[in-house]
Every structure is written in structure tokens, then in C-alpha cells.
Motif scaffolding. Structure first.
Motif, PDB file in Angstrom:
ATOM      1  N   GLY A  72       1.018   1.391   1.131  1.00 21.60           N
ATOM      2  CA  GLY A  72       2.197   2.208   0.908  1.00 21.60           C
ATOM      3  C   GLY A  72       3.459   1.362   0.941  1.00 21.60           C
ATOM      4  O   GLY A  72       3.405   0.135   0.804  1.00 21.60           O
ATOM      5  N   ARG A  74       7.130  -0.147   2.748  1.00 22.77           N
ATOM      6  CA  ARG A  74       7.436  -0.737   4.063  1.00 22.77           C
ATOM      7  C   ARG A  74       7.687   0.372   5.062  1.00 22.77           C
ATOM      8  O   ARG A  74       8.144   1.459   4.716  1.00 22.77           O
ATOM      9  N   ALA A  75       7.390   0.036   6.324  1.00 20.99           N
ATOM     10  CA  ALA A  75       7.533   1.049   7.366  1.00 20.99           C
ATOM     11  C   ALA A  75       8.985   1.527   7.471  1.00 20.99           C
ATOM     12  O   ALA A  75       9.241   2.680   7.806  1.00 20.99           O
ATOM     13  N   GLU A  79      13.121   7.600   3.838  1.00 18.14           N
ATOM     14  CA  GLU A  79      12.302   8.756   4.245  1.00 18.14           C
ATOM     15  C   GLU A  79      11.602   9.368   3.024  1.00 18.14           C
ATOM     16  O   GLU A  79      10.460   9.799   3.084  1.00 18.14           O
ATOM     17  N   VAL A  82       8.573   7.161   2.061  1.00 18.64           N
ATOM     18  CA  VAL A  82       7.470   7.330   3.011  1.00 18.64           C
ATOM     19  C   VAL A  82       6.849   8.715   2.852  1.00 18.64           C
ATOM     20  O   VAL A  82       5.627   8.861   2.791  1.00 18.64           O
ATOM     21  N   ARG A  93       2.336  10.914   9.316  1.00 16.51           N
ATOM     22  CA  ARG A  93       2.868   9.593   9.668  1.00 16.51           C
ATOM     23  C   ARG A  93       2.030   8.951  10.769  1.00 16.51           C
ATOM     24  O   ARG A  93       1.795   7.735  10.755  1.00 16.51           O
ATOM     25  N   LEU A 107       3.036   0.111   5.443  1.00 19.43           N
ATOM     26  CA  LEU A 107       2.183   1.247   5.803  1.00 19.43           C
ATOM     27  C   LEU A 107       0.859   1.171   5.027  1.00 19.43           C
ATOM     28  O   LEU A 107       0.844   0.853   3.843  1.00 19.43           O
TER      29      LEU A 107
END
Lengths: 743, 313
Positions: A72, A74-75, A79, A82, A93, A107
Motif C-alpha cells: 500500500g 506509506r504509513a 488519510e 490510506v 488499519r 503499509l
């Protein structure tokens, strides 16, 4: 590992669809299982008139668990990014992993798809297969919407292993799968419960059902041969009928009966066709009389009177059928013996094609072309004309109306009965041949002429009205027709300039197509041209050349016909060449050799093309031949460059006095000798000798190139050498255009 | 199915047994349609009633005429006038094959001695714009019935699907009674005081009609009648659906369909007279099909065809 057994039990499935349906069932189910992760050891499909059966052995009990990772953002991504990732993988999450990388924390979603039990997968795959089965023709019944070939009555679907059998739960239009089936419709209709494939097969056999179509065919073939043999008779094999009959019965019982003696005088083909088409009977011959005297029918049951009632019924039906056939035969013979032209005149009422006139018009055109072709084929002109005139005489006979597949065969009988020659009679039967790549080609001259004229008339006709085959569509079997022409010409070794005959027949079509609108004067001219061609027998030149000399008005009909004949003829002959290429490639000749020889063919003389191809192929197999090509190409390259840069032709012929070395003089001598040899061989179309002579040039050419610089400083010497190269080129292009060869 | 098979003694006994059998299976036993038709399928009880959602179960004898099949009564099994026995059940019951086989038993076919087969035969009627899948049923190699699941009639999908059975009565009866020539077949009980054969009843009419069909029928009159029937059919169907007198919707599907049947039979007569060429044939068939389709459309606008005033509101 469990085994799967599926039986789809229905009302009677048409025999011709069974085998394909079995294969489809196997393919669809096994593909579906494998896609879902269920592999297996072996699978086999079986069919009867009421069942499609599939057995799959050694299935996995569960599909394997599948682990999938997805990367996925980047952490610390937005928002939105993600959130999108999490929705995509269907996790929260907390459920995704964070892994460090040089680019920061990323992620990762790890999705584990647990394996599913075989029962679930099978149920899904089978239900989908039933709803989407590729029947050629299917139907609805009752109040339902499901489509099947005929009403589906029950579904047996069990998964069995050492612990026993489980029914796979499936329902289709209210029919729930279970572990039961039925035996023979009449002999053992009770329900049977089965535990697996072996049990199923054995219990079915006890219930008078042979599951395997091949086994049924074997039983029929074996029993039929034996029962005939026991009476000193011979079964006439018929593979297609055997396949059909084994799809009509679950429990084959062979019975042999006699043909009523009143019908034994009917032609063998009539007996055989009537019995096969109407009754699905096999024919049985008496070797002593060489006549078909008996038949074999295959019943679907044993009976307590050993089949006496069944046989008596079948004999009675056959007699009624043959009484009809005899009625047609006798009526037809009356016409044949009085006046065959009653039938040909009636062809005026039968449309061949709405743009190409009636069958009567067609026969007239074929007769005209047959007359033109006779000389080239070596047939008597009068016989060729007669052969064509009567070839389709049986299309209006009662017998052919009843049995269209007897066309030609009956024609031969009727023409013979009318007192005409055997050659004319046989042409009716043979002129439809060859019907495909494996059908035999007629060799009797009259048959060959009529067969060629028939096919060329059809090809030119559909080309004239622009109804050529496209893609997979070829409703008038024109590809087959073109192959027929090719095989007739080549296999009979005919020297025939196809272009001329094609153009002549196109002219005949143009006359008919334009008859309504054409002026009288124009008609007189073009009909005159066609008639001249007919009386001359041999065509002096192509129709377009002949029309060139005609006294015509610019912008009138004749120039437009001339132009269209020329174009259509080229297009049609290219089509013939394309079929020829396919035909020759199938025989193992390489495409470049074929192209090289076709390039030399001006009059579309197919026999000569094939001779060229054979000669060239043979030559290329020899060392000399192969090297000659290289020498030729080298000579041609140098020569072409020189011609290109100076704009001069080097065709004067070399002069011995300007030659400076022995190799040069040796080549000069060789060219003289080989030139004479090739010229002699070409006169007889002896391409093999011509090629051999040509190949003998290899040594002197190679030696010449090794020792001699073409582009000498002395311009006279250089020109002399180029003239020699020109001679090489001319000689080497006698048989084929070597430039078209690969490598 | 009871095991004992009692042989019938006459043509009419076979018909009576079929009537009794299908009556017991719950069919309404109708009488023949009072018009000339080529087959039992043309009876509106089959053609029209196979359309629409309503359940239906009928059986009937239908005299059928095929002018081209006339042989002056001389051919052992070809007639220009013959009888069909027709069964139509909508929706087709799941055990229709078994019901059919029991009917054979009922008319004296011993199913333990004969070889009965269902052989693929797809049915299509170009004149009715109809098709279905099924079989011809063979008894010892002889076709004795047609078995069809109707898929489309008059260009409309059949839903539910009707199962149709058609018995060729003369041929079937000749087989059961062991008669070789249709004219020799006992029509009533051979032991009756006045026993009559099929020939006593039909030999003369076959001769008369064969002569008329082939050589005498006035083709000009027939051609005119064809055009008139066609025009009348169209005229009936173009009338305003609401009847001004009754103040309700009365679509005249059946009277229009009568004209379609008439046109179809006249076409058959013209065909027998040999005045229709191959190309014209297709055109005539297409004209009859257009009528049949229009009648089917109209029938679906009637109560029997599933139309309901409430649906519209």
C-alpha cells in the motif's frame, strides 16, 4: 482423495449431440474445478441417450489456502490514500502490517484466503455449468426458465471416499441432486442408489444400460458382423451410422431381417440410402449374388419373443419405404427411357441463384464450356457436350427429390437407361467430385471435362456477381470448388490455360446479367465472341484481347464488360492460386518455392506450375542447386546495381575476344551449352532437365566469381562481364523467379 | 400401468380408448374444429391456446387435409384426408413421456414386446411462425407420433411451455390392427351387424377429392379466395378493440384466425394444383405467417391470452 460422480439425466438427447456434450461437460467441470484450486488425477465423460456422465478421480478434498500480499502507500500518506487502500483490500488499519524500507514505513496487507471444501466448489461449478451449458439447440419446458437439450429429470452428484459417499447439494429448477438414477426405460426403470463410479457403472449394466458409447458401438459391430456371418453374409460397414445408432440405444440388441424380394432389383445405392436415412438400418450383402439382400436393425431392448415382433414391424416399415422408392424408380425409368429432356426442360422452373438464373441456364453454360474444354482434356467434343447436358438431369427425378444425396448416382442410372454412352452416364455421377481434399478425382475424360466446367461455371458466376467467400462464410462452397479445379487439372496432368476459360465463362455470365439492358448491337458482338470461341474449340487469346479488337463505342457496354472481366478474372485466379498454395503446402512444398514458380506462370497453367515447383524443390535439395541460387543472387545484385547506376541494359551478349582469363571463357562456353540445353528442355516443359542444366552452371559461376573482378578498370572488359551476368540471369529465370526464394 | 394388454378390434375403438385415456388424465375432450386444416396443430385450441400464461389441457380428434398427399385411395398409407389425435397440455407436465407411453399401452401396444424410441425431430411450422423441440416416436422403426415442446408460436415465446402430442391415427391403428392397406382397416367392430371398413367410408371420397384437388379445383376462384381471406383477416384485426355496443374490449382473435386457417388451406389446394412456383411458394408461406403472427398478437390482447383490464389500470 475423493472421487466425484455426476450424472445429468434427461429425456432423450439427440444422438448427434451426445459426444460433444460429454466432452463439453468434462471440459467445463474440470476447468472450473482447477480454476478454483481443486486439482484431480483423471476424468472421463460418458453419454447415453438419456444421460451425461462425468467421473473425476483423485480430487483434492479442499482447495489450498492462498496467501496474498499487497503493498500500500506509506504509513504517513494522506488519510485519503490510506483509506482507499484499506477499502480496496477490505481490512482495517489495525489489520495491516507496517514494514520499514529505505523510503520510509510502508503499509502491507496480507490477505489469506482459506481453502474451501470440495463440496462447495463442485456445487458452484456444476450449477454454473448446468445454467450455461453450450447446447447447440436447447429448450425450456413446463413453467421454468432453465434451458437444456430436452427436459432435465434428475441430477446425481456424489463425492465419495473411503468413508462413503456424500451428495453434493445442488438444485436446478427444482431438481435437487441426490445419489440415485434409473436403469433402462423399459427393462429396468426402477431407481438405483449408487456409491461411486464403479458401483454406478456395474449397477447400470445390471439395469440394462451400457454407459460407454464406444462399448455400445463395439457390441453392435461385433454382434452385427457375427449374425451376418452366421448366415454366410457380410455386413457393410458404416461408421457414421454406427456412431448414430449407438447414441439411440442404451441396451443394443442386433436383429437381422430380410428385404422383401420385390425390392432386390432396386439399385444398391437406393436400398442403402433408404435403409440408412429412414430406418437407421445397416445393409448386409450376400457375397454369392453380390447384392444387398438383408438388413440389420438395432433395437433398444430384449423382448420375450426374442425380438420377433420388433423384427416383423421393422420389415413391414421397410417394405412400405421401399415400395415408395420402387414407385419413384419405375416412374423415373419411364421418363428416362422416353425422353430425358422432359427433366432438363423442367430445370427452367428451378432457380439456381436469383442473380445467376435457373438451373436450366446453368446447365446450358456448363455445356458450352465443356465443349471448349474437351480438346484440352482429350475428350470427344460431342460426348463432353452430352455429358454436361445430362449431368444434372436427375435433379428433377422423383428419386432425387426424395433422396437428394443420390444426385448424380441416379443420373448415371437414368442416362444409361436412356441408351446413351457409358462415358456420358458416368459423368453425371462423377462430375460432382472431388467433393473435398480426400475425395477421389475422376479420370475419365468426359467426367473430367464436365466436373471442370461445372466448377468453373460456379466460381466465375459467383465472382461475376461479387458473392465471394469472406472469412468463415462460404455458403456456396467456392473454396472447395477451387480446390476441385486444381486437383482435376493437376492430378490428370492437364495442360490448360485457365485464364482463357475463366474469361470466356465470365463473358457468358456477363451476357446473361446484361441481357435486359444491353443494346442489340452490343449483344450481337459479345454473343459472337462467345460463339466463335465455342466453334474454334481452342481459344486464340484471352477474351479481353479479343474484345479489344471488337468495334465498340467508348463508354458503351463492351468496354465496361471487358474491364470487369479482366479484373474479376485476375481476382478469381488469385483466389485459385491461394487455394493452390494451401494445397501444395499441405504436400510439403515450401512457400517461397511455390511463390517463385507461380511468379513465372502467365496463363495459369497449373500443371506446369506444379512441374516447376517439383523441379525447383528437387534441385534445391542438391548441393549444386543450393549454391547456384547464391551465385545467381550475387550475379543479379551486381548486375542490378550497375543497371541502376548507369541506366544501361546489359543484354547485348558477351564477346569472347574481350575475355581475359580461363574462368571467364569457361563460363562463356558453359552458358552457351546450358543455354541450348535449357531452351530444348523448356520447349517440352521438362523443368527437371532445365533445372539440372542450370545447376551445372554452379561450378563455372563460382569459379568465375572467385577469380574475376567484374568492375574492371577497363570499361569494355567490365561491360563484357556485365553482359555475361545478364546471360546468367536470363537463364536462371527460365523455370522460376529465384529472387523470391528465402535466404 | 396394468400388465394386461387388450387388443382393440377397430379403428374407432382405438380412438375411443384414446379419448377415455386422456379424459382420465384430466384433459378436456374437445370436438374437431369445424374448418379445413392441414394438421391438428392448426386447431385454435392448440395454436392460440399455447400462447399466454393460462393453464390448458385438451385432447381431440382433428380431421386433417393435405391435398398433395391424395393417391385416389390406392396407396396403402397415403391419404388427402386423415385423422390426427392431438393432446396439448400447458404447462408440460414432468411425466409427459410416461403419460404418452401409457396411452400406447391403453390402445393395445404391448410395451414388453415392442421397441419404442424417441428419435430427434425438431418441429417447425413456417406458416404458423412456430417451432419446438422434441421427437418422432418410433415403434419398431415406424413413426407413430410426434412429441413436441412448443418454444415459440406466432413469433411469441411460449411461457409456460406446452407439451404437444400428435398421433397419426390411421398409421398407428393399421399397425396395431395388423392391416396392410388402410382401406382394409375395420372402422367399426368387424362383428357388428353392419361392419364397415375404412374403405367403405373413405375410398370413394379419396377418389373424388384427389380428382378435384389435382385437376379440377378452380384456381382463379382459389386465388381470389386466398386474397379475400387475407384481406378479411387484416380487416378484422384492424377494427377498434372496444365494441361500441357492449362498451367493452372484444378483440376478435378467433374470427381473424379462422381467415388465417382458410388462407392456409387454400394455399395447400393451389399447391396441389401445381400453380405455385418454387419462388412464389416462399412468398405465400410468408403471407400466411404474417396473418398467423397478427392473430397471435391479437390473442394475447384477449382474456384467454392473459390480458387483464386490471393490468392496464
Amino acid at each position: 482423495m475423493p472421487d466425484l460422480l455426476i450424472e445429468l439425466f434427461s429425456e432423450e438427447i439427440p444422438a448427434r449431440m451426445q459426444r460433444r456434450a460429454g466432452e463439453d461437460l468434462k471440459k467445463i467441470i474440470t476447468n472450473g474445478l482447477v480454476e478454483a484450486g481443486l486439482t484431480y488425477v483423471a476424468a472421463a465423460a460418458f453419454t447415453t441417450s438419456r444421460r451425461l456422465t462425468l467421473t473425476v478421480e483423485g480430487l483434492l478434498a479442499n482447495s489450498p489456502t492462498v496467501r496474498e500480499e499487497r503493498k500500500g502507500p506509506r504509513a504517513d500518506a494522506s488519510e485519503k490514500a490510506v483509506g482507499g487502500f484499506l477499502r480496496g483490500v477490505g481490512l482495517t488499519r489495525d489489520e495491516v502490517e507496517v514494514r520499514g524500507s529505505p523510503k520510509g514505513d510502508i503499509l502491507f496487507a496480507v490477505i489469506e484466503k482459506p481453502g474451501r471444501p470440495a463440496v462447495d466448489i463442485i456445487s458452484q461449478v456444476l450449477e454454473h455449468a448446468i445454467r450455461n451449458f453450450p447446447w447447440q439447440k436447447s429448450m425450456r419446458w413446463g413453467t421454468g426458465t432453465l434451458k437444456w437439450v430436452r427436459p432435465l429429470q434428475s441430477i446425481l452428484c456424489i463425492l465419495s471416499d473411503d468413508s462413503g459417499a456424500t451428495v453434493v447439494p445442488i438444485t436446478a429448477q427444482g431438481i435437487a441432486a441426490d445419489n440415485k438414477t434409473q436403469g433402462h426405460r423399459f427393462m429396468a426403470p426402477k431407481m438405483i442408489t449408487v456409491t461411486g463410479f464403479d458401483d454406478y457403472r456395474v449397477k447400470l449394466k445390471r439395469a440394462y444400460v451400457i454407459l460407454d458409447p464406444d462399448e455400445r458401438a463395439q457390441v453392435i459391430c461385433h454382434d452385427a458382423t457375427n449374425v451376418a456371418f452366421a448366415s454366410g453374409l457380410e455386413l457393410i460397414e458404416d461408421k457414421n451410422l454406427l456412431a448414430e445408432v449407438s447414441g439411440l440405444v442404451e441396451w443394443p440388441v442386433v436383429l437381422m431381417g430380410r428385404i422383401n424380394s420385390a425390392f432386390l432389383e432396386l439399385p444398391a445405392e437406393v436400398l442403402q440410402t433408404s435403409m440408412r436415412e429412414h430406418q437407421k438400418f445397416f445393409s448386409v450383402r450376400n457375397p454369392k449374388t453380390d447384392k444387398i439382400e438383408n438388413f440389420i436393425t438395432v433395437a433398444n431392448r430384449e423382448a420375450k419373443d426374442s425380438g420377433a415382433t420388433i423384427l416383423a414391424g421393422n420389415e413391414k416399415v421397410l417394405s412400405a419405404r421401399l415400395a415408395d422408392a420402387k414407385f419413384f424408380w419405375e416412374n423415373d425409368l419411364i421418363v428416362a427411357k422416353s425422353d430425358l429432356s422432359i427433366w432438363t426442360k423442367a430445370l427452367k422452373n428451378v432457380t439456381f441463384h436469383n442473380k445467376l438464373g435457373t438451373q436450366f441456364d446453368r446447365v446450358k453454360r456448363i455445356e458450352a464450356l465443356a465443349s471448349n474444354l474437351a480438346l484440352a482434356v482429350g475428350a470427344d467434343i460431342k460426348e463432353a457436350e452430352e455429358g454436361a447436358r445430362w449431368a444434372k438431369v436427375d435433379l428433377n427425378s422423383e428419386m432425387v427429390y426424395e433422396f437428394p444425396e443420390l444426385q448424380g448416382t441416379m443420373g448415371s442410372y437414368y442416362i444409361k437407361a436412356s441408351g446413351r454412352s457409358l462415358a456420358v452416364a458416368v459423368a453425371s455421377k462423377e462430375h460432382y467430385s472431388p467433393l473435398g481434399p480426400s475425395d477421389s478425382v475422376p479420370t475419365a475424360p468426359v467426367s473430367v471435362v464436365v466436373a471442370l466446367a461445372d466448377k468453373l461455371d460456379t466460381l466465375t458466376g459467383f465472382w461475376a456477381i461479387d458473392e465471394k467467400p469472406t472469412g468463415s462464410k462460404d455458403p456456396f462452397a467456392l473454396r472447395r470448388g477451387a480446390l476441385g479445379v486444381i486437383r482435376l487439372v493437376i492430378e490428370n496432368n492437364l495442360t490448360l490455360k485457365l485464364t482463357r476459360f475463366v474469361e470466356l465463362q465470365l463473358l457468358r455470365h456477363e451476357i446473361e446479367i446484361n441481357r435486359e439492358q444491353a443494346s442489340k448491337d452490343d449483344l450481337v458482338v459479345i454473343e459472337g465472341v462467345a460463339a466463335d470461341a465455342a466453334t474454334d474449340g481452342v481459344l486464340p487469346a484471352t477474351i479481353s484481347t479479343i474484345l479489344d479488337g471488337a468495334d465498340t463505342q467508348i463508354g458503351g457496354l463492351i468496354p465496361s464488360i471487358q474491364k470487369s472481366i479482366e479484373q474479376v478474372s485476375i481476382d478469381l485466379l488469385n483466389f485459385v492460386y491461394d487455394r493452390l498454395k494451401v494445397y501444395l503446402r499441405d504436400q510439403g512444398f515450401s512457400h517461397d518455392v511455390i511463390d517463385a514458380c507461380i511468379a513465372m506462370d502467365q496463363d495459369v497453367d497449373l500443371t506446369s506450375v506444379v512441374k516447376r515447383i517439383k523441379a525447383l524443390s528437387e534441385a534445391l535439395k542438391t548441393d549444386d542447386g543450393e549454391n547456384l541460387i547464391q551465385g545467381y543472387k550475387r550475379a543479379n545484385n551486381i548486375l542490378s546495381q550497375a543497371e541502376h547506376s548507369s541506366g544501361v541494359e546489359y543484354s547485348y551478349g558477351a564477346d569472347l575476344k574481350f575475355m581475359e582469363n580461363d574462368e571467364e571463357r569457361a563460363l562463356f562456353a558453359a552458358l552457351d551449352k546450358v543455354g541450348a540445353d535449357i531452351a530444348a528442355a523448356m520447349k517440352d516443359q521438362d523443368f527437371t532437365t532445365a533445372m539440372t542444366a542450370m545447376a551445372s552452371l554452379r561450378m563455372p559461376i563460382d569459379a568465375f566469381f572467385e577469380t574475376t573482378l567484374i568492375n574492371a578498370d577497363n570499361e569494355i572488359v567490365r561491360r563484357n562481364r556485365l553482359n555475361m551476368l545478364s546471360r546468367i540471369r536470363t537463364l536462371c529465370l527460365s523455370v522460376a523467379d529465384l529472387n523470391k526464394l528465402d535466404g | 400401468m396394468s400388465d394386461t394388454v387388450i387388443a382393440p378390434s377397430s379403428f374407432q375403438e382405438i380412438i375411443l380408448r384414446l379419448q377415455e385415456y386422456w379424459s382420465k388424465q384430466g384433459c378436456a375432450i374437445l370436438q374437431p374444429y369445424d374448418m379445413e386444416v392441414g394438421a391438428g396443430t392448426f386447431h385454435p385450441a392448440t395454436t392460440l391456446r399455447s400462447l399466454g400464461p393460462k393453464s390448458w389441457a385438451v385432447a381431440y380428434v382433428q380431421p386433417s387435409r393435405r391435398p398433395t398427399d391424395g393417391r385416389y385411395g390406392e396407396n396403402p398409407n397415403r391419404l388427402q384426408h386423415y385423422y390426427q389425435y392431438q393432446v396439448l397440455i400447458k404447462p408440460s407436465p414432468p411425466d409427459l413421456q410416461d403419460l404418452y407411453l401409457e396411452s400406447l399401452h391403453a390402445i393395445g401396444v404391448d410395451l414388453t414386446l415392442h421397441d419404442i424410441r424417441f428419435v430427434e425431430d425438431d418441429w417447425e411450422s413456417p406458416t404458423l411462425g412456430a417451432w419446438g423441440l422434441g421427437w418422432e416416436v418410433w415403434c419398431d422403426g415406424m413413426e407413430v407420433s410426434q412429441f413436441t415442446y412448443f418454444q415459440q408460436v406466432g413469433g411469441h415465446d411460449c411461457h409456460p411451455v406446452s407439451g404437444e402430442l400428435t398421433y397419426g391415427l390411421e398409421r398407428l391403428a393399421m399397425y396395431i390392427l395388423g392391416v396392410d392397406h388402410v382401406m382394409d382397416m375395420p372402422f367399426n367392430d368387424p362383428k357388428a351387424p353392419f361392419s364397415l371398413s375404412y374403405g367403405d367410408i373413405f375410398k370413394q371420397t379419396e377418389e373424388e377429392y384427389a380428382r378435384w384437388n389435382f385437376d379440377v379445383a378452380n384456381t382463379e376462384v382459389l386465388l381470389r379466395h386466398f386474397a379475400e381471406a387475407e384481406a378479411e383477416c387484416n380487416a378484422i384485426l384492424s377494427v377498434e378493440p372496444t365494441d361500441p355496443k357492449m362498451k367493452q374490449k372484444i378483440v376478435m382473435a378467433h374470427p381473424a384466425y379462422d381467415q388465417c386457417i382458410k388462407a392456409s388451406h387454400i394455399f395447400n389446394l393451389l399447391d396441389a394444383r401445381g400453380v405455385i412456383s418454387v419462388t412464389e411458394r416462399q412468398a405465400y408461406i410468408a403471407r400466411v405467417r404474417t396473418l398467423a403472427k397478427a392473430c397471435a398478437d391479437a390473442f394475447l390482447e384477449t382474456t384467454a391470452g392473459g390480458w387483464s383490464a386490471e393490468d392496464v389500470l
